[in-house]
Design a protein around this motif. Structure first.
Motif, PDB file in Angstrom:
ATOM      1  N   VAL A 364     -11.780 -73.748-132.063  1.00  9.26           N
ATOM      2  CA  VAL A 364     -10.764 -74.506-132.271  1.00  9.26           C
ATOM      3  C   VAL A 364      -9.766 -74.250-131.138  1.00  9.26           C
ATOM      4  O   VAL A 364      -9.219 -74.742-130.873  1.00  9.26           O
ATOM      5  N   ALA A 365     -10.053 -73.465-130.500  1.00  9.44           N
ATOM      6  CA  ALA A 365      -9.274 -72.457-129.763  1.00  9.44           C
ATOM      7  C   ALA A 365      -9.701 -72.755-128.049  1.00  9.44           C
ATOM      8  O   ALA A 365      -8.939 -73.728-127.476  1.00  9.44           O
ATOM      9  N   LYS A 366     -11.262 -73.227-128.032  1.00 12.90           N
ATOM     10  CA  LYS A 366     -11.250 -74.308-126.967  1.00 12.90           C
ATOM     11  C   LYS A 366     -10.735 -76.135-127.034  1.00 12.90           C
ATOM     12  O   LYS A 366      -9.851 -76.381-126.169  1.00 12.90           O
ATOM     13  N   ALA A 367     -10.659 -76.521-128.348  1.00 10.67           N
ATOM     14  CA  ALA A 367     -10.144 -77.634-128.225  1.00 10.67           C
ATOM     15  C   ALA A 367      -9.216 -77.835-128.406  1.00 10.67           C
ATOM     16  O   ALA A 367      -8.189 -78.997-127.527  1.00 10.67           O
ATOM     17  N   ILE A 368      -8.267 -77.060-128.578  1.00  7.04           N
ATOM     18  CA  ILE A 368      -6.637 -77.022-128.704  1.00  7.04           C
ATOM     19  C   ILE A 368      -6.360 -76.694-127.091  1.00  7.04           C
ATOM     20  O   ILE A 368      -5.040 -77.612-126.374  1.00  7.04           O
TER      21      ILE A 368
END
Length: 408
Positions: A364-368
């Motif tokens: 999720v962090a990478k996608a954000i």
């Protein structure tokens, strides 16, 4: 056509929002007369001119909502040409058919026909691919309580006590649900699934409904534009989470993702609606990210959609396979990209306007971090949402209501 609608009106949810949108369309047609049955205390039903609403006692048992069929309800059934079970009142289907053999259409906003637990998420971790059984339900309840204890929402003593109680409660819940739902499914003539993912999951468990189920998306894309007049000149510096404190929506995953981003030097703010005074505030303090998070109560629609329109992105890291979350449709309609989980109907909404990924803090962090650096054509996003999740779906639903026949 005389249409009788059952809708509980108790919970403010995507199911109720989309039901209200369908009703707004149907009640404007001269060819249809609509009457409704709702629950006592059901306050989330749109005020519709010239629509009679009869309220009855309702009660829940597991994932099932029951409605009392009093004498007025029975008269309305006899009056109707078609009954639309709009928000999960499946248990009343058998009683409707006992009173009158007329077509019954049921909306599938969730997975009640195949799972006694409304969220249909095995142990808060993935979708159950097996047919439900007493033992499977026991294990699901136990794994769920263990996970709630792990994330700090349930203390360890209670989790262990519930673990023991579930050996008895699991079978009771299962057989109570099975007894009601088997007859309900047999009494329903046609199902409306709100996404392809929902349809496929339902059919994989209930292959007998394969020929009486169709996908109709919820027509909610235009809803934000009742409160927002134009796109903002520029985005603000926050990512919006707008799904409340329910752990199945993944807010704890998002807070852990925020910590990763801050450790990587990405200065990001997170606004979380429906989370004020919740367990998430304590989690944010333990993670050391409370200074970057704004915990908000549920906002009035005008303020809420204005905030959404200015966000850099919407985050929806749901653990469960959400059938078709309205918040993601509304976000894209407002030109705001979505970072969502790759479960349920979320990928059908996001398309090219964001990223779907496994609901883990790292992914999720990478996608954000990727999405907030991208640029999207807001007008193109609005057109996409209107075409896919607009009024055409209400017209398709009307065609189904007009053509459905009693199953033989």
């Amino acid at each position: 056509m005389r249409l009788l609608v059952t809708t509980n009106g108790i919970w403010y949810s995507g199911a109720q929002i989309s039901t209200n949108e369908f009703l707004s369309f149907l009640t404007n047609l001269k060819s249809i007369e609509v009457k409704m049955v709702s629950c006592l205390g059901g306050k989330f039903i749109s005020s519709l001119a010239n629509v009679e609403i009869h309220r009855v006692p309702c009660w829940s048992s597991g994932a099932l909502l029951h409605m009392k069929t009093d004498s007025v309800f029975e008269q309305l059934i006899r009056w109707a040409d078609v009954v639309w079970i709009a928000t999960g009142e499946f248990a009343v289907a058998k009683e409707i058919k006992r009173i009158k053999k007329l077509p019954v259409v049921a909306h599938l906003h969730s997975y009640e026909p195949i799972c006694p637990i409304i969220w249909f998420s095995y142990g808060f971790n993935g979708v159950c691919g097996k047919e439900c059984s007493p033992w499977l339900l026991i294990r699901c309840k136990q794994e769920t309580n263990i996970e709630l204890a792990r994330i700090g929402l349930l203390n360890r003593f209670r989790a262990e006590a519930y673990w023991l109680l579930d050996f008895g409660k699991g079978p009771l819940d299962y057989y109570g649900w099975r007894r009601v739902m088997d007859s309900a499914v047999d009494s329903i003539d046609f199902f409306i699934a709100v996404s392809r993912a929902t349809r496929d999951i339902i059919v994989s468990h209930l292959p007998e409904v394969r020929d009486k189920i169709e996908v109709v998306y919820n027509p909610v894309a235009h809803r934000p534009w009742r409160y927002v007049s134009s796109f903002p000149d520029e985005s603000s510096d926050y990512v919006l989470y707008a799904s409340g404190a329910n752990p199945l929506k993944g807010p704890h995953i998002l807070l852990n993702a925020l910590k990763i981003l801050l450790n990587e030097g990405i200065d990001m703010k997170l606004y979380m609606t429906g989370t004020s005074n919740s367990w998430l505030e304590g989690l944010a303090r333990r993670l050391g990210v409370e200074g970057q998070v704004k915990f908000l109560s549920k906002l009035p629609d005008t303020e809420y959609f204005s905030m959404m329109a200015k966000a850099k992105a919407l985050a929806l890291p749901s653990i469960w396979p959400e059938p078709l979350p309205s918040v993601a449709i509304e976000s894209i309609s407002l030109g705001v990209p979505v970072v969502g989980s790759n479960r349920g109907g979320i990928p059908e909404i996001v398309g090219n306007y964001g990223i779907t990924t496994n609901p883990t803090p790292e992914e999720v962090a990478k996608a954000i971090s990727t999405v907030i650096e991208q640029r999207f054509d807001k007008h193109e996003m609005k057109r996409y949402a209107a075409q896919k999740f607009g009024e055409g779906n209400a017209e398709k639903f009307l065609q189904i209501l007009s053509s459905v026949k009693v199953s033989t």
